[in-house]
Scaffold this motif. Structure first.
Motif, PDB file in Angstrom:
ATOM      1  N   SER A  41     -20.264  43.587 -20.056  1.00 36.64           N
ATOM      2  CA  SER A  41     -20.973  43.131 -18.854  1.00 36.64           C
ATOM      3  C   SER A  41     -20.518  41.749 -18.384  1.00 36.64           C
ATOM      4  N   TYR A  42     -19.577  41.127 -19.104  1.00 39.66           N
ATOM      5  CA  TYR A  42     -19.140  39.767 -18.753  1.00 39.66           C
ATOM      6  C   TYR A  42     -18.568  39.707 -17.343  1.00 39.66           C
ATOM      7  N   GLY A  43     -17.750  40.702 -16.985  1.00 41.37           N
ATOM      8  CA  GLY A  43     -17.147  40.700 -15.663  1.00 41.37           C
ATOM      9  C   GLY A  43     -18.161  40.790 -14.542  1.00 41.37           C
ATOM     10  N   GLU A  44     -19.298  41.453 -14.788  1.00 43.34           N
ATOM     11  CA  GLU A  44     -20.340  41.544 -13.777  1.00 43.34           C
ATOM     12  C   GLU A  44     -21.163  40.267 -13.704  1.00 43.34           C
ATOM     13  N   TYR A  46     -20.048  37.064 -14.505  1.00 40.68           N
ATOM     14  CA  TYR A  46     -19.224  35.957 -13.988  1.00 40.68           C
ATOM     15  C   TYR A  46     -17.999  36.567 -13.325  1.00 40.68           C
ATOM     16  N   LYS A  47     -18.078  36.770 -12.037  1.00 40.73           N
ATOM     17  CA  LYS A  47     -17.082  37.551 -11.316  1.00 40.73           C
ATOM     18  C   LYS A  47     -15.887  36.721 -10.852  1.00 40.73           C
ATOM     19  N   THR A  48     -16.093  35.432 -10.603  1.00 41.48           N
ATOM     20  CA  THR A  48     -15.018  34.616 -10.046  1.00 41.48           C
ATOM     21  C   THR A  48     -14.482  33.646 -11.086  1.00 41.48           C
ATOM     22  N   GLU A  49     -13.256  33.190 -10.851  1.00 42.55           N
ATOM     23  CA  GLU A  49     -12.640  32.222 -11.748  1.00 42.55           C
ATOM     24  C   GLU A  49     -13.412  30.910 -11.759  1.00 42.55           C
ATOM     25  N   GLU A  51     -16.649  30.472 -11.485  1.00 39.90           N
ATOM     26  CA  GLU A  51     -17.795  30.615 -12.368  1.00 39.90           C
ATOM     27  C   GLU A  51     -17.375  30.530 -13.830  1.00 39.90           C
ATOM     28  N   ARG A  52     -16.228  31.137 -14.154  1.00 39.06           N
ATOM     29  CA  ARG A  52     -15.791  31.162 -15.548  1.00 39.06           C
ATOM     30  C   ARG A  52     -15.278  29.811 -16.007  1.00 39.06           C
ATOM     31  N   SER A 326     -23.657  31.726 -11.904  1.00 43.44           N
ATOM     32  CA  SER A 326     -23.646  33.189 -11.777  1.00 43.44           C
ATOM     33  C   SER A 326     -24.997  33.710 -11.304  1.00 43.44           C
ATOM     34  N   ALA A 328     -25.629  36.881 -10.948  1.00 45.15           N
ATOM     35  CA  ALA A 328     -25.936  38.070 -11.754  1.00 45.15           C
ATOM     36  C   ALA A 328     -26.691  37.693 -13.022  1.00 45.15           C
TER      37      ALA A 328
END
Length: 533
Positions: A41-44, A46-49, A51-52, A326, A328
């Protein structure tokens, strides 16, 4: 004729696996699958670079979060984020599982006299201890292997998954050795479990202080749990740290085997204090006896709840750092707490966490009745004027009211620390306390299920731990895993309004309490009718 020290070990391992055929798979499944679900679920979340990139810097600057989760080495990918979130929690719970497994198949067998009967047959000196260690090791390596398979299936690099799985497994193996040592030192299973859990608690505390206070970061290197994080899966793996865990596991195991040759079956190296010839005036009732049996664990659990309440209360105001940028993740916290504001949602979840852990104490306290029964200490009592319900009332008083006291202590201290941090003690203490105590009917329902098993299916009372484990998974990880609402509703904790943000409704509290009363009644009625033993 000299008997081989490991003679009949294979048969004892088969017996142990048969006894743990329900509890062991539950531990392995719960602990092994959760990290992969979060990684998926990590990609959902934190979708953008952007955010990461903000994660690692923001988390590293928050000592409170480092105290709880450990150091964030690299949160820019799913693997690193998962290890940070569960790199200390999963090893801690796996260590608990290994401690309970070793004690159950060593010291508890001696408490009940079963080990002496087995030892009178053709059985090697080290067979019982080896069988317990093998069973715990299978739990540890089974969890690690499932973690590797599940994480790899979630798309993370294989090397990091292997490092994480190995760190988890070897940490469990270290505390397998610790429990094997305490089983030789203590004369009773409760004392052996208590000593091993005290070592685990100190290890977690050393790791927490070392990770939170950079000037004493060397403290983390005194803790096996700290070593498991220093392996650094998905962040430039340090494979050599696994050697520290493996060496410590071998060393503790060797000490346990050496100590086992210095004592007789049924005795411990630490001599028990002889009791008085006559009972004290205050030990002449079933309730007084129950207090004597439960007071040690009750005091220990209460202290742990006090520390936990103060720790989580101090974290509440900074929970926004976990969410970061994030949206989400913010929605998940709102779903867990049922409110729009993240801090209030966290406080609602906090009360739920206290309740879930309190239910574990309650299960342990209720299962003490079964331990007394299998140790043939109940029949002499019931042969007197003491009735069955009067005897159970003493133990259930500590299970029911004891869990309530612990939740109250945690709620007050969490509200106090949070209130001091935001300068609103007068409002936050009753708000957090109310959010915690509202969960009490759900706790009592879990205890009622335990009593039901004790009354109707006494040979399967350990299933109560599996039931509690399912409720933990649904309540704490269900929202993160995005499970459907009907599945989440299987846990009684899901139905409690998540105060202080959610609107208070008495209906779920009343029907949960009523259901708990009915289940309690059925369990007690079954105990009155069945044979003892």
């Amino acid at each position: 004729m000299t008997t081989h020290p490991l003679l009949s070990t294979r048969h004892l391992v088969r017996l142990a696996l048969r006894r743990d055929r329900i509890v062991m798979p539950v531990w392995i499944l719960l602990l092994g699958v959760i990290p992969a679900a979060v990684a998926g679920s990590y990609g959902e979340l934190y979708k953008t670079e952007a955010e990461r990139r903000s994660l690692t810097t923001g988390m590293a600057a928050n000592p409170s979060l480092n105290l709880l989760y450990g150091p964030p080495f690299d949160l820019s990918d799913a693997g690193g984020f998962t290890v940070w979130r569960y790199g200390t929690i999963i090893p801690f719970f796996l260590a608990m599982a290994c401690v309970f497994t070793v004690t159950r198949h060593t010291r508890q067998e001696e408490d009940t006299g079963r080990q002496e009967l087995l030892s009178s047959a053709v059985l090697g000196r080290f067979a019982a201890l080896t069988a317990a260690v093998v069973t715990a090791a299978l739990t540890a390596f089974g969890t690690g292997l499932l973690t590797v398979v599940a994480l790899t299936g979630a798309g993370v690099p294989l090397s990091g998954a292997v490092a994480f799985g190995a760190a988890i497994s070897l940490t469990g193996l270290v505390f397998t050795g610790v429990a094997a040592i305490t089983a030789q030192l203590a004369e009773y299973s409760r004392t052996a479990n208590g000593l091993a859990m005290a070592v685990l608690g100190v290890a977690f505390l050393l790791r927490a202080i070392g990770d939170a206070a950079k000037d004493v970061s060397w403290l983390s290197w005194l803790s096996p749990i700290g070593w498991s994080t220093q392996v650094r899966p998905f962040a430039g793996e340090r494979w050599w740290v696994l050697g520290l865990l493996l060496g410590t596991a071998v060393a503790t195991g060797a000490v346990a085997y050496a100590l086992s040759t210095r004592r007789d079956v049924g005795l411990g190296l630490l001599p028990a204090r002889p009791g008085p010839a006559t009972a004290a005036p205050g030990l002449r009732s079933p309730l007084a006896l129950a207090w004597r049996l439960h007071r040690g664990s009750f005091v220990g659990w209460t202290i742990a709840f006090a520390v936990m309440g103060a720790l989580f209360g101090s974290l509440a105001a900074g929970i926004g750092d976990v969410v970061g940028e994030s949206q989400a993740t913010a929605e998940i916290f709102e779903r867990m707490g049922g409110a729009e504001q993240i801090v209030d949602a966290f406080l609602g979840t906090l009360g739920q966490i206290f309740a879930i852990i309190a239910s574990m104490y309650g299960v342990q306290a209720a299962l003490r009745m079964r331990s007394e029964e299998t140790a043939v200490r109940v029949e002499p009592l019931l042969a007197t004027r003491v009735g069955r319900l009067r005897w159970t009332a003493g133990h259930l008083l500590f299970a029911l009211l004891g869990s309530a006291v612990m939740m109250a202590v945690a709620g007050v201290l969490a509200g106090l620390l949070h209130g001091l941090r935001i300068s609103d003690v007068a409002h936050q203490v009753p708000a957090v306390l109310g959010a915690t105590m509202a969960q009490l009917p759900a706790v009592w329902l879990v205890l009622a299920v335990t009593v039901l098993l004790f009354g109707l299916l006494p040979k399967y009372t350990t299933v109560a731990w599996a039931v509690a484990g399912v409720f933990v998974t649904l309540s704490l990880f269900g929202p993160v895993l995005q499970l459907s609402q009907p599945v989440l509703n299987l846990s009684p904790f899901t139905h409690i309004p998540k105060l202080p943000a959610a609107e208070f409704t008495a209906t779920p509290l009343l029907w949960l309490t009523g259901l708990a009363v009915v289940v309690f009644g059925a369990g007690l009625a079954g105990f009155r009718r069945r044979d003892i033993g």
